[in-house]
Design an enzyme around this catalytic site. Structure first.
Site, PDB file in Angstrom:
ATOM      1  N   ASP A 100      71.720  59.666  14.316  1.00  0.00           N
ATOM      2  CA  ASP A 100      71.841  58.219  14.548  1.00  0.00           C
ATOM      3  C   ASP A 100      72.479  57.594  13.314  1.00  0.00           C
ATOM      4  OD1 ASP A 100      69.977  56.180  16.678  1.00  0.00           O
ATOM      5  OD2 ASP A 100      71.339  55.382  15.159  1.00  0.00           O
ATOM      6  N   ASN A 106      64.397  46.028  17.643  1.00  0.00           N
ATOM      7  CA  ASN A 106      64.121  47.423  18.053  1.00  0.00           C
ATOM      8  C   ASN A 106      62.620  47.699  18.214  1.00  0.00           C
ATOM      9  OD1 ASN A 106      66.652  48.793  15.801  1.00  0.00           O
ATOM     10  ND2 ASN A 106      66.881  47.998  17.859  1.00  0.00           N
ATOM     11  N   GLY A 146      65.337  53.579  21.651  1.00  0.00           N
ATOM     12  CA  GLY A 146      64.276  53.434  22.652  1.00  0.00           C
ATOM     13  C   GLY A 146      63.907  54.745  23.330  1.00  0.00           C
ATOM     14  N   HIS A 195      59.979  46.557  19.661  1.00  0.00           N
ATOM     15  CA  HIS A 195      59.143  46.525  20.870  1.00  0.00           C
ATOM     16  C   HIS A 195      59.243  47.814  21.685  1.00  0.00           C
ATOM     17  CE1 HIS A 195      62.569  45.948  23.517  1.00  0.00           C
ATOM     18  NE2 HIS A 195      61.814  45.645  24.556  1.00  0.00           N
ATOM     19  N   ARG A 196      60.190  48.692  21.316  1.00  0.00           N
ATOM     20  CA  ARG A 196      60.328  49.947  22.072  1.00  0.00           C
ATOM     21  C   ARG A 196      60.578  51.175  21.199  1.00  0.00           C
ATOM     22  NH1 ARG A 196      65.029  47.353  21.922  1.00  0.00           N
ATOM     23  NH2 ARG A 196      67.014  48.466  21.934  1.00  0.00           N
ATOM     24  N   CYS A 208      71.318  46.653  27.372  1.00  0.00           N
ATOM     25  CA  CYS A 208      69.959  46.129  27.192  1.00  0.00           C
ATOM     26  C   CYS A 208      69.948  44.905  26.286  1.00  0.00           C
ATOM     27  CB  CYS A 208      69.068  47.210  26.594  1.00  0.00           C
ATOM     28  SG  CYS A 208      68.740  48.556  27.739  1.00  0.00           S
ATOM     29  N   CYS A 253      99.505  50.577  46.597  1.00  0.00           N
ATOM     30  CA  CYS A 253     100.855  50.000  46.585  1.00  0.00           C
ATOM     31  C   CYS A 253     101.806  51.178  46.798  1.00  0.00           C
ATOM     32  CB  CYS A 253     101.112  49.271  45.268  1.00  0.00           C
ATOM     33  SG  CYS A 253     101.099  50.352  43.845  1.00  0.00           S
ATOM     34  N   ASP A 286      73.190  54.778  24.114  1.00  0.00           N
ATOM     35  CA  ASP A 286      73.139  53.616  24.992  1.00  0.00           C
ATOM     36  C   ASP A 286      74.521  53.111  25.377  1.00  0.00           C
ATOM     37  OD1 ASP A 286      73.928  52.851  22.491  1.00  0.00           O
ATOM     38  OD2 ASP A 286      72.584  51.137  22.334  1.00  0.00           O
ATOM     39  N   ASN A 287      75.529  53.985  25.328  1.00  0.00           N
ATOM     40  CA  ASN A 287      76.876  53.497  25.677  1.00  0.00           C
ATOM     41  C   ASN A 287      77.680  54.593  26.358  1.00  0.00           C
ATOM     42  OD1 ASN A 287      78.584  54.877  23.383  1.00  0.00           O
ATOM     43  ND2 ASN A 287      76.729  54.069  22.424  1.00  0.00           N
TER      44      ASN A 287
HETATM   45  N1  LIG Z   1      77.582  58.030  19.287  1.00  0.00           N
HETATM   46  C1  LIG Z   1      76.354  57.870  18.777  1.00  0.00           C
HETATM   47  N2  LIG Z   1      75.929  58.687  17.799  1.00  0.00           N
HETATM   48  C2  LIG Z   1      74.666  58.546  17.283  1.00  0.00           C
HETATM   49  N3  LIG Z   1      73.802  57.606  17.666  1.00  0.00           N
HETATM   50  C3  LIG Z   1      74.199  56.763  18.635  1.00  0.00           C
HETATM   51  C4  LIG Z   1      75.481  56.841  19.242  1.00  0.00           C
HETATM   52  N4  LIG Z   1      75.576  55.868  20.172  1.00  0.00           N
HETATM   53  C5  LIG Z   1      74.408  55.207  20.155  1.00  0.00           C
HETATM   54  N5  LIG Z   1      73.582  55.733  19.236  1.00  0.00           N
HETATM   55  C6  LIG Z   1      72.203  55.308  18.900  1.00  0.00           C
HETATM   56  O1  LIG Z   1      71.416  55.367  20.075  1.00  0.00           O
HETATM   57  C7  LIG Z   1      70.337  54.460  19.935  1.00  0.00           C
HETATM   58  C8  LIG Z   1      70.159  53.753  21.247  1.00  0.00           C
HETATM   59  O2  LIG Z   1      69.004  52.967  21.133  1.00  0.00           O
HETATM   60  P1  LIG Z   1      68.692  51.743  22.051  1.00  0.00           P
HETATM   61  O3  LIG Z   1      69.248  51.993  23.397  1.00  0.00           O
HETATM   62  O4  LIG Z   1      67.230  51.490  22.004  1.00  0.00           O
HETATM   63  O5  LIG Z   1      69.518  50.536  21.436  1.00  0.00           O
HETATM   64  P2  LIG Z   1      69.792  49.978  19.952  1.00  0.00           P
HETATM   65  O6  LIG Z   1      71.249  50.136  19.711  1.00  0.00           O
HETATM   66  O7  LIG Z   1      68.873  50.572  18.949  1.00  0.00           O
HETATM   67  O8  LIG Z   1      69.339  48.471  20.041  1.00  0.00           O
HETATM   68  P3  LIG Z   1      70.024  47.158  20.585  1.00  0.00           P
HETATM   69  O9  LIG Z   1      70.966  47.574  21.680  1.00  0.00           O
HETATM   70  O10 LIG Z   1      68.886  46.336  21.063  1.00  0.00           O
HETATM   71  O11 LIG Z   1      70.723  46.590  19.416  1.00  0.00           O
HETATM   72  C9  LIG Z   1      70.681  53.531  18.796  1.00  0.00           C
HETATM   73  O12 LIG Z   1      69.814  53.765  17.715  1.00  0.00           O
HETATM   74  C10 LIG Z   1      72.119  53.865  18.446  1.00  0.00           C
HETATM   75  O13 LIG Z   1      72.419  53.736  17.069  1.00  0.00           O
END
Ligand SMILES: Nc1ncnc2c1ncn2[C@@H]1O[C@H](COP(=O)(O)OP(=O)(O)OP(=O)(O)O)[C@@H](O)[C@H]1O
Length: 383
Positions: A60, A68, A39, A70-71, A191, A333, A128-129
């Site tokens: 990626d 995916n 996104g 829609h964004r 998300c 504690c 996204d994590n």
């Molecule tokens: N450690 C990483 N290395 C490379 N790419 C990553 C890593 N962590 C996340 N990504 C990529 O970042 C992108 C984040 O995209 P987005 O936040 O739109 O969510 P998504 O994972 O594509 O979709 P959804 O969460 O709806 O399944 C994703 O394509 C994901 O594969």
């Protein structure tokens, strides 16, 4: 492409005061890495390529799925199940064939991050994590690379530039100053659970590119040491100043070897991320905070200069709900072990609260207080 065509292509930005031919030449020389082609990554990449950044890396490890579309605007229905990085690169080449695109169809990990990132001048975190964000942050700090971060959820997005060398030599802020402790899986929503308005990552991804263009060309004021928060529902942009967090760097790998051995998955999911030091507790005391002593009632010593509620660990679950309303809760504690247990007991059931555990417990707190009290006594006797 001929010189004339080049000047034509970028004419509208080259006529900008303070950007000019020099700005365009700097873009052509620049190497930018975009981690995550989702996104945020899709719009960020489109504008980086359109602007004429010379070399762009796309990382990626995922494939395109229907949810995916829609964004993630570089992808079409015919791209379903195709690798995102390769597919994005094909679309981007059609947009601007002069840009050199390096495709990494892999996940960024401790094994490849330093090697990949070291080839670039600026990094965009479009993942996204939490694991990836801490990992990318630490790699950029070790390699001394500016990092443009963004995150989105529901109707809100945030962005910041970390590890940027300010002309005024202001202390450099990074992601660990903003989030000293990772939010564990039980407290965080993504998300795919909570949803996101499709246009929102578009706006935030384009803001990431805007900051990147400013970093490369030197125009304007980079969003460093600040966090910009955009709310799509009330159309507000708010900027907050970020300050160095005393605890933030302690959990950070100090060199490349430590980085390669760092377990980001464990770090983001382990209870240790809930620990705060005595110094941090002192800074938090003025804020609305409930401190809960989970020792048995007869245990000594009392914590010096600390007002606490007594809730022995065995009775904690019964007492907590009826007695605690403040959102920030620190457990203490004797040595810091039962307070971690308290976090473990409650963290999954009370999502409205943020829990902390005091590292070293009352013993560490009293030692710290005695030292600071002694120090202030000495200072008084000097004056
Ligand atoms: N450690 C990483 N290395 C490379 N790419 C990553 C890593 N962590 C996340 N990504 C990529 O970042 C992108 C984040 O995209 P987005 O936040 O739109 O969510 P998504 O994972 O594509 O979709 P959804 O969460 O709806 O399944 C994703 O394509 C994901 O594969």
């Amino acid at each position: 492409m001929s010189q004339e065509n080049l000047e034509n292509r970028y004419h509208r930005q080259m006529i900008l005061k303070s950007f000019g031919k020099t700005g365009q030449a700097k873009l052509a020389q620049a190497k930018v890495l975009v981690i995550g082609a989702g996104g945020l990554g899709c719009p960020a990449l489109q504008y980086l390529v359109a602007a004429g950044v010379g070399t762009i890396g796309i990382v990626d490890n995922d494939v395109v799925s229907l949810t995916n579309l829609h964004r993630q605007i570089l992808f079409s229905e015919s791209d379903l199940s195709k690798p995102k990085a390769t597919t994005a690169a094909a679309k981007l080449t059609a947009l601007n064939s002069e840009v050199k695109l390096n495709v990494y169809n892999e996940k960024i990990t401790t094994a490849n991050a330093l090697e990949i990132i070291s080839n670039y001048d600026v990094v965009l975190d479009c993942t996204d994590n939490f694991e990836s964000r801490y990992l990318i942050n630490d790699a950029c700090a070790l390699l001394d690379k500016p990092l443009v971060y963004a995150a989105v959820l529901k109707y809100e997005g945030q962005t910041a530039v970390f590890n940027f060398k300010n002309k005024e030599e202001v202390e450099r802020i990074n992601y660990r100053d903003l989030f000293p402790n990772p939010v564990d899986a039980a407290h965080s929503v993504s998300c795919n659970e909570a949803g996101v308005l499709g246009v929102l990552p578009g706006i935030m991804g384009v803001l990431q590119t805007t900051e990147t263009l400013k970093i490369i060309t030197g125009i304007g004021e980079v969003l460093s040491n600040k966090l910009l928060v955009y709310n799509a529902l009330n159309s507000s942009f708010n900027t907050f100043n970020l300050t160095k967090n005393s605890d933030s760097q302690k959990a950070m790998p100090q060199n490349n070897e430590e980085f390669k051995n760092y377990d980001y998955e464990l770090y983001c999911n382990s209870l240790l991320s809930f620990e705060i030091t005595t110094e941090t507790l002192t800074e938090m005391i003025d804020k609305k905070l409930t401190i809960i002593d989970v020792r048995n009632p007869d245990e000594q010593p009392e914590a010096v200069d600390l007002s606490t509620f007594k809730m022995p660990l065995l009775e904690l679950e019964n007492l907590f709900e009826s007695q605690v309303t403040s959102s920030q809760v620190v457990f203490i504690c004797q040595t810091g072990k039962r307070s971690l247990k308290a976090v473990e007991l409650l963290k999954n059931n009370y999502s409205g609260h943020t829990f902390y555990s005091l590292k070293g417990g009352v013993l560490a707190w009293n030692e710290f207080k005695n030292k600071t009290n002694e120090h202030s006594q000495k200072e008084k006797s000097i004056y």
